[in-house]
Design a protein around this motif. Structure first.
Motif, PDB file in Angstrom:
ATOM      1  N   SER A  16       0.847  -1.188   0.000  1.00 16.63           N
ATOM      2  CA  SER A  16       0.000   0.000   0.000  1.00 16.63           C
ATOM      3  C   SER A  16       0.884   1.240   0.000  1.00 16.63           C
ATOM      4  CB  SER A  16      -0.924   0.031   1.222  1.00 16.63           C
ATOM      5  OG  SER A  16      -0.170   0.153   2.419  1.00 16.63           O
ATOM      6  N   ASN A  59       0.920   5.597   0.811  1.00 10.67           N
ATOM      7  CA  ASN A  59       0.251   6.736   1.427  1.00 10.67           C
ATOM      8  C   ASN A  59       0.220   7.874   0.420  1.00 10.67           C
ATOM      9  OD1 ASN A  59      -0.777   8.744   3.020  1.00 10.67           O
ATOM     10  ND2 ASN A  59       1.098   9.032   4.216  1.00 10.67           N
ATOM     11  N   GLU A 116      -1.665   5.032   9.223  1.00 10.07           N
ATOM     12  CA  GLU A 116      -1.808   3.570   9.175  1.00 10.07           C
ATOM     13  C   GLU A 116      -3.056   3.115   9.921  1.00 10.07           C
ATOM     14  OE1 GLU A 116      -1.723  -0.462  10.486  1.00 10.07           O
ATOM     15  OE2 GLU A 116      -1.424   1.235  11.851  1.00 10.07           O
ATOM     16  N   GLY A 165      -6.363   5.020   8.088  1.00 14.51           N
ATOM     17  CA  GLY A 165      -6.634   4.902   6.665  1.00 14.51           C
ATOM     18  C   GLY A 165      -6.207   3.621   5.995  1.00 14.51           C
ATOM     19  N   VAL A 166      -5.418   2.780   6.704  1.00 17.00           N
ATOM     20  CA  VAL A 166      -4.843   1.636   6.003  1.00 17.00           C
ATOM     21  C   VAL A 166      -5.211   0.300   6.649  1.00 17.00           C
ATOM     22  CG1 VAL A 166      -2.664   0.553   5.277  1.00 17.00           C
ATOM     23  CG2 VAL A 166      -2.911   3.041   5.174  1.00 17.00           C
ATOM     24  N   ARG A 167      -5.177   0.235   7.976  1.00 13.37           N
ATOM     25  CA  ARG A 167      -5.270  -1.056   8.652  1.00 13.37           C
ATOM     26  C   ARG A 167      -6.552  -1.814   8.306  1.00 13.37           C
ATOM     27  NH1 ARG A 167      -4.270  -1.486  15.027  1.00 13.37           N
ATOM     28  NH2 ARG A 167      -2.363  -0.446  14.293  1.00 13.37           N
ATOM     29  N   ALA A 182      -8.597  -1.502   5.786  1.00 13.64           N
ATOM     30  CA  ALA A 182      -8.629  -1.889   4.372  1.00 13.64           C
ATOM     31  C   ALA A 182      -7.756  -3.113   4.124  1.00 13.64           C
ATOM     32  CB  ALA A 182      -8.184  -0.716   3.499  1.00 13.64           C
ATOM     33  N   TRP A 185      -7.655   1.727   1.029  1.00 19.14           N
ATOM     34  CA  TRP A 185      -6.586   2.609   1.515  1.00 19.14           C
ATOM     35  C   TRP A 185      -6.237   3.700   0.506  1.00 19.14           C
ATOM     36  CZ3 TRP A 185      -2.557   2.416  -1.834  1.00 19.14           C
ATOM     37  CH2 TRP A 185      -2.402   1.255  -2.592  1.00 19.14           C
ATOM     38  N   THR A 194      -6.275   7.342   2.194  1.00 21.90           N
ATOM     39  CA  THR A 194      -5.046   8.124   2.354  1.00 21.90           C
ATOM     40  C   THR A 194      -5.141   9.461   1.616  1.00 21.90           C
ATOM     41  OG1 THR A 194      -4.011   6.921   0.506  1.00 21.90           O
ATOM     42  CG2 THR A 194      -3.564   6.127   2.739  1.00 21.90           C
TER      43      THR A 194
END
Length: 292
Positions: free
Chosen positions: A36, A38, A81, A84-86, A88, A96, A100
């Motif tokens: 992924s 950012n 993280e 916005g990411v975990r 997803a 993400w 992001t």
């Protein structure tokens, strides 16, 4: 035209290109562990620069401001993280990407409301008086950019290869599922990669701000060029981003001098299009072979 002038323009641009390489290296760190990126990385650079400037305005010494700014950048990376990411990644979705971007827009809006829209100078104790080296003039400020970029990248590479936590980072980068079977927490490793990426973004902001000033719009130009460097070099080659970053910076400087400042962005876009058309994995990237 004298060769000395061409060399002067190329070297000045190449030193600036190292900043693009550092931000691109941040893309590589997160891609290695989570596949992924950012897309708000530029905003992390900008907000960290504003935060570091605020510390200086409050009277914090420069030598203490630098680690403070780096810690702030790491915390921003962890926030990205987590927010916005975990989720997803746990759902194995591409959410993400949008998240992001949204977080980047939020940081941009927050920076405008907190620090204003005007560009501000970033004070530094490093001299900007040119010195003559091998036939060209460079400033200690420009040399500090080169030293800072290469030093932090080297330290992170040593960390990944020589420490137990770094070996866990490398294991998850090679095969996330296999790493988890060996008892390595992939979630914590991804958190580490985003913290390191935020630290790298903060350092880029501290290094480039005395040259370009600090403003909300500094992020957009930097992240586009850094993304071009990452894609052209390949998202798994730290050495490659340095070479491509130096090349792009030199080409930008020469294009601006010979063609006009309006064409300064053209080399980065041309390299990006060419890389995507000819070698999508990057010049130094490796083609992935997957069993179906």
């Amino acid at each position: 035209m004298p060769a000395s002038i061409i060399a002067q323009m190329a070297i000045s641009g190449a030193l600036m290109g190292l900043v693009y390489a550092l931000i691109a290296y941040g893309f590589q760190l997160t891609y290695a562990t989570s596949k992924s990126l950012n897309f708000g990385q530029g905003e992390l650079v900008m907000v960290s620069a504003f935060f570091s400037l605020t510390l200086l305005d409050l009277g914090v010494p420069y030598w203490l401001m630098v680690p403070g700014g780096l810690v702030f950048g790491a915390l921003l990376g962890l926030a990205v993280e987590r927010a916005g990411v975990r989720l997803a990644l746990e759902q194995r979705s591409e959410g993400w990407i949008l998240l992001t971007i949204i977080l980047g827009l939020f940081l941009f809006s927050a920076a405008e409301n907190v620090w204003g829209r005007d560009d501000r100078p970033f004070p530094t104790p490093i001299s900007s008086d040119p010195i003559h080296v091998l036939g060209v003039d460079v400033t200690p400020l420009e040399l500090s950019v080169a030293v800072g970029v290469l030093a932090v990248m080297a330290l992170i590479e040593v960390f990944k290869r020589r420490t137990l936590l770094g070996k866990a980072f490398e294991a998850v980068s090679a095969d996330r599922d296999a790493g988890e079977l060996m008892g390595i927490s992939a979630t914590r490793t991804v958190m580490l990669s985003y913290a390191l990426s935020g630290t790298v973004a903060a350092l880029a902001g501290i290094l480039v701000s005395p040259i370009t000033t600090v403003g909300p719009t500094m992020a957009s130009a930097l992240v586009l060029k850094a993304f071009s460097v990452a894609v052209v070099a390949g998202l798994d080659s730290g050495f490659g981003v340095v070479l491509v970053g130096v090349l792009l910076g030199a080409l930008e400087s020469l294009a601006s001098f010979y063609v006009g400042s309006g064409w300064r962005e053209a080399p980065g876009l041309a390299l990006l299009i060419l890389a995507l058309a000819v070698r999508p994995t990057g010049v130094f990237g490796k083609a992935a072979i997957r069993k179906v």
